[in-house]
Scaffold this active site. Sequence first.
Site, short mmCIF file in Angstrom:
data_model
loop_
_atom_site.label_atom_id
_atom_site.label_comp_id
_atom_site.label_asym_id
_atom_site.label_seq_id
_atom_site.Cartn_x
_atom_site.Cartn_y
_atom_site.Cartn_z
N THR A 140 0.85 -1.19 0.00
CA THR A 140 0.00 0.00 0.00
C THR A 140 0.88 1.24 0.00
OG1 THR A 140 -1.66 1.32 1.17
CG2 THR A 140 -0.26 -0.02 2.53
N ASP A 142 -0.09 4.02 1.04
CA ASP A 142 -0.47 4.84 2.20
C ASP A 142 0.43 4.61 3.42
OD1 ASP A 142 -2.51 5.55 0.55
OD2 ASP A 142 -4.13 4.78 1.79
N MET A 192 -2.78 11.63 -1.65
CA MET A 192 -3.56 10.46 -1.26
C MET A 192 -3.30 10.13 0.21
SD MET A 192 -3.57 7.79 -4.45
CE MET A 192 -4.87 7.93 -5.68
N GLY A 193 -4.16 9.28 0.76
CA GLY A 193 -4.08 8.91 2.16
C GLY A 193 -5.37 9.30 2.84
N ARG A 194 -6.26 8.32 3.02
CA ARG A 194 -7.59 8.65 3.54
C ARG A 194 -7.54 9.23 4.94
NH1 ARG A 194 -7.99 3.57 1.20
NH2 ARG A 194 -9.21 3.46 -0.71
N GLN A 302 0.40 9.15 -8.63
CA GLN A 302 1.35 8.92 -7.53
C GLN A 302 1.42 7.44 -7.16
OE1 GLN A 302 -0.53 10.75 -3.72
NE2 GLN A 302 -1.72 11.50 -5.47
#
Length: 430
Positions: A140, A142, A192-194, A302
């Site tokens: 991931t 993230d 990105m990255g919740r 990305q």
Amino acid sequence: MKKNVLIAQSGGPSPVINASLLGAAEAAMARDDVFGKVYAAAHGIEGVLCEELLDLSAQNKYELSLLKTTPSAGAVGTCRYKLRDENEEDYRRILEVCRAHDIGYFFYIGGNDSMDTAAKVERLARENGIDLTVTGIPKTIDNDVGDPEFRLIDHTPGYGSCARYWAYTMQNADEENRAIYTSECVSVYQAMGRRAGFITAAARLADPDREFPLLMFFAETGFGLEELAERVNKKLAEVGRCIVVVNEGFDIGDGAYKHDGFGHIEYGASGLTAMQGVVSYLNSVHLAARGQATGQIPGVMQRSCSLFASEVDIEEAYSVGAHAVEVALKVGGGRMATILRAPGEAYRAVYSDVRLEDVAMSERFLPKSWITADGTDVTDDFVRYARPLIGETGAVIPRENGLQRFARLEKIFLPQKTDRYIPQNLRKQK
């Protein structure tokens, strides 16, 4: 009797996901005394359920080798199909397909949801006396899989390349902002990255000496638009320009979000983005400098662009995939191969394994100790953590005729041996 191998990918792509696929495939092929054929599921767990299995053992070796530098997951595909607890038919279907093709080893590449699925498949096989070794391979961008102490995994494959992408993007963003700030004084970028701010934090890697007028707003701080504008205006009053990076999950007060198959908010498919909300708000208030705010969203590039891939990330993604095969043979199923950091000042990755149950559905956040007191920057501890992951020279990407050369696997699918099946969660859609 030798058992066949099945590898599947899950969730969002990454710049190095195929390196892990290749690492596992080549490690298994090298042990032809233990393993039979090596297969890949087309589009992840959906390919397993629909019995769409690609024969990797029959592929051209050169094309296979290109997987190491082929980004995204387009070579074999991935999906966001979530296996829920109530999907008993789906779980039993996985075992049926594995039995039909004499599959004794199943490697699942993905994040925390995927490790949860892998753990459930392993448990169901064991309960039913089925000889199936299930092993996870982490993935991931993230970097939010694992525990707060970084004991389960130090970092996930994909994060280093995404961080490198942001370091390069921010270097160029500063030059752009420096050139045009008399009319566009604030440049807003959405990362990105919740719920975790590791990708946003990577912006600092472009400027470890803190010379850019850079402000970062992490999901972990809980700031709103008013607090953001206050800090932006303070920076504008000091230097006349400002670069802002916000998490895609930054709270702009708009709750009309769409969700992906895993139940996670899918910001790219929702209405107003964090960047748009921030830009709109900044331009609605008085800015403490001449000009206006403008915004950009690098978006999926990305996670699916290899031009800035980290050579460290590629090698580690490959190695952890290969290590998963060793784990399956020496330790058995129910484990995930993992990357840890060797003690000492010099960075060195070491490979180990952890229980699938320990990492399944895990989620970690950017440590508060790595966020500065004002909430808009990261400390040197974060820089020391992340800097080695982006590498030094960048990966060497094969090219032909001036363009990138990606793996193009032949569509050599296994003959179907079971009845046609529609995954449970897709039946209402058909």
